[in-house]
Design an enzyme around this catalytic site. Structure first.
Site, PDB file in Angstrom:
ATOM      1  N   HIS A   1       6.192  52.340  45.763  1.00 13.45           N
ATOM      2  CA  HIS A   1       7.237  53.123  45.084  1.00 13.45           C
ATOM      3  C   HIS A   1       8.363  52.189  44.603  1.00 13.45           C
ATOM      4  O   HIS A   1       8.797  52.269  43.451  1.00 13.45           O
ATOM      5  CB  HIS A   1       7.770  54.181  46.066  1.00 13.45           C
ATOM      6  CG  HIS A   1       8.945  54.968  45.563  1.00 13.45           C
ATOM      7  ND1 HIS A   1       8.903  56.334  45.390  1.00 13.45           N
ATOM      8  CD2 HIS A   1      10.209  54.594  45.206  1.00 13.45           C
ATOM      9  CE1 HIS A   1      10.086  56.744  44.943  1.00 13.45           C
ATOM     10  NE2 HIS A   1      10.899  55.711  44.831  1.00 13.45           N
ATOM     11  N   GLU A   2       8.811  51.284  45.488  1.00 18.10           N
ATOM     12  CA  GLU A   2       9.911  50.374  45.124  1.00 18.10           C
ATOM     13  C   GLU A   2       9.471  49.360  44.071  1.00 18.10           C
ATOM     14  O   GLU A   2      10.243  49.017  43.166  1.00 18.10           O
ATOM     15  CB  GLU A   2      10.452  49.654  46.361  1.00 18.10           C
ATOM     16  CG  GLU A   2      11.023  50.552  47.451  1.00 18.10           C
ATOM     17  CD  GLU A   2      12.028  51.561  46.949  1.00 18.10           C
ATOM     18  OE1 GLU A   2      12.758  51.273  45.985  1.00 18.10           O
ATOM     19  OE2 GLU A   2      12.072  52.676  47.507  1.00 18.10           O
TER      20      GLU A   2
ATOM     21  N   CYS B   1      13.184  60.221  45.823  1.00 18.29           N
ATOM     22  CA  CYS B   1      13.808  58.979  45.362  1.00 18.29           C
ATOM     23  C   CYS B   1      15.312  59.180  45.261  1.00 18.29           C
ATOM     24  O   CYS B   1      15.767  60.217  44.770  1.00 18.29           O
ATOM     25  CB  CYS B   1      13.238  58.622  43.990  1.00 18.29           C
ATOM     26  SG  CYS B   1      13.948  57.131  43.282  1.00 18.29           S
ATOM     27  N   LEU B   2      16.085  58.191  45.712  1.00 17.88           N
ATOM     28  CA  LEU B   2      17.547  58.300  45.642  1.00 17.88           C
ATOM     29  C   LEU B   2      18.034  58.401  44.198  1.00 17.88           C
ATOM     30  O   LEU B   2      19.120  58.910  43.949  1.00 17.88           O
ATOM     31  CB  LEU B   2      18.198  57.096  46.337  1.00 17.88           C
ATOM     32  CG  LEU B   2      17.962  56.990  47.852  1.00 17.88           C
ATOM     33  CD1 LEU B   2      18.602  55.721  48.391  1.00 17.88           C
ATOM     34  CD2 LEU B   2      18.472  58.217  48.589  1.00 17.88           C
TER      35      LEU B   2
ATOM     36  N   GLY C   1      14.199  53.095  51.218  1.00 18.83           N
ATOM     37  CA  GLY C   1      13.905  51.961  50.345  1.00 18.83           C
ATOM     38  C   GLY C   1      14.851  51.977  49.156  1.00 18.83           C
ATOM     39  O   GLY C   1      15.316  53.037  48.741  1.00 18.83           O
TER      40      GLY C   1
ATOM     41  N   GLN D   1      18.310  50.025  41.102  1.00 18.89           N
ATOM     42  CA  GLN D   1      18.919  51.330  41.428  1.00 18.89           C
ATOM     43  C   GLN D   1      20.428  51.207  41.640  1.00 18.89           C
ATOM     44  O   GLN D   1      21.137  52.209  41.599  1.00 18.89           O
ATOM     45  CB  GLN D   1      18.255  51.946  42.663  1.00 18.89           C
ATOM     46  CG  GLN D   1      16.823  52.403  42.396  1.00 18.89           C
ATOM     47  CD  GLN D   1      16.195  53.016  43.630  1.00 18.89           C
ATOM     48  OE1 GLN D   1      15.679  52.301  44.479  1.00 18.89           O
ATOM     49  NE2 GLN D   1      16.259  54.336  43.761  1.00 18.89           N
TER      50      GLN D   1
ATOM     51  N   HIS E   1       9.878  50.592  40.654  1.00 22.34           N
ATOM     52  CA  HIS E   1      11.245  50.488  40.107  1.00 22.34           C
ATOM     53  C   HIS E   1      11.446  49.156  39.386  1.00 22.34           C
ATOM     54  O   HIS E   1      12.127  49.098  38.361  1.00 22.34           O
ATOM     55  CB  HIS E   1      12.287  50.591  41.228  1.00 22.34           C
ATOM     56  CG  HIS E   1      12.578  51.997  41.664  1.00 22.34           C
ATOM     57  ND1 HIS E   1      13.108  52.935  40.803  1.00 22.34           N
ATOM     58  CD2 HIS E   1      12.434  52.624  42.856  1.00 22.34           C
ATOM     59  CE1 HIS E   1      13.277  54.085  41.470  1.00 22.34           C
ATOM     60  NE2 HIS E   1      12.876  53.919  42.713  1.00 22.34           N
TER      61      HIS E   1
HETATM   62 ZN    ZN Z   1      12.853  55.372  44.182  1.00 16.84          ZN
END
Ligand code: ZN
Length: 188
Positions: A155-156, A113-114, A46, A51, A159
């Site tokens: 989660h997304e 998370c990236l 995701g 991001q 962000h």
């Molecule tokens: Zn994330």
């Protein structure tokens, strides 16, 4: 298409509350293509627009689950052969997503998370939720989500509101997580 740089904590841009998407144009489609390429390149499932530095309410998800109907693939690592199940690509785009009716029952899942590399932590979230969003043409959709998809979209969505998964941890645990991130960065 292009791979974009992924912002990493504690970059202050990750705390921005993203703005609604108003223009459903070619620029939006190009950004989505870039986001998928960036996400696949980083082995993520995701990615939110912020991001990659774009503060708009847009996210992409591909859970890349194993395809049970596909022929197993044979591959070779270090001289040993093994088979694995190919993954099914399922790219999904969510523009201006909203979470409706999160369930009262909750589940715990170890998230990563990236934007917070090398850190994983158990996070508790509602197990199911209804999600309303628009597609790339501005058309509205609604769907009940559960399992990995429910976890991933929540989660997304965080962000888009400037929240990282580690913000759900206690101050002590978050401090430990950030220290680990700093150490991993120094070692790299
Ligand atoms: Zn994330």
């Amino acid at each position: 298409m292009a791979i974009r740089e992924i912002l990493e904590a504690p970059d202050p841009r990750l705390k921005i509350v993203s703005s609604p998407v108003e223009k459903f144009d070619e620029g939006l489609k190009t950004l989505v293509d870039d986001m998928f390429e960036t996400m696949y390149d980083a082995y993520g499932i995701g990615l939110a627009a912020i991001q990659v530095g774009e503060p708009i309410r847009l996210l992409v998800i591909d859970l890349q689950e194993e395809d049970p109907d596909a022929e197993p693939e044979e591959c070779e690592h270090d001289g040993t052969k093994h088979t694995h199940q190919p993954v099914k690509k399922d790219p999904r785009v969510f523009v201006n997503p909203e979470i409706l009716d999160p369930s009262t029952d909750k589940g715990i899942y170890q998230e990563g998370c990236l934007s917070v590399p090398d850190v994983y932590a158990d996070i508790e979230r509602p197990s199911r939720c209804r999600v309303r969003w628009q597609d790339l043409d501005g058309k509205q959709h609604e769907e009940d989500m559960s399992g990995m998809l429910a976890i991933c979209i929540q989660h997304e969505m965080d962000h888009l509101n400037g929240i990282l998964f580690i913000d759900h941890l206690s101050r002590l645990k978050r401090g430990m997580a950030l220290k680990k991130l700093q150490k991993a960065r120094q070692a790299a």
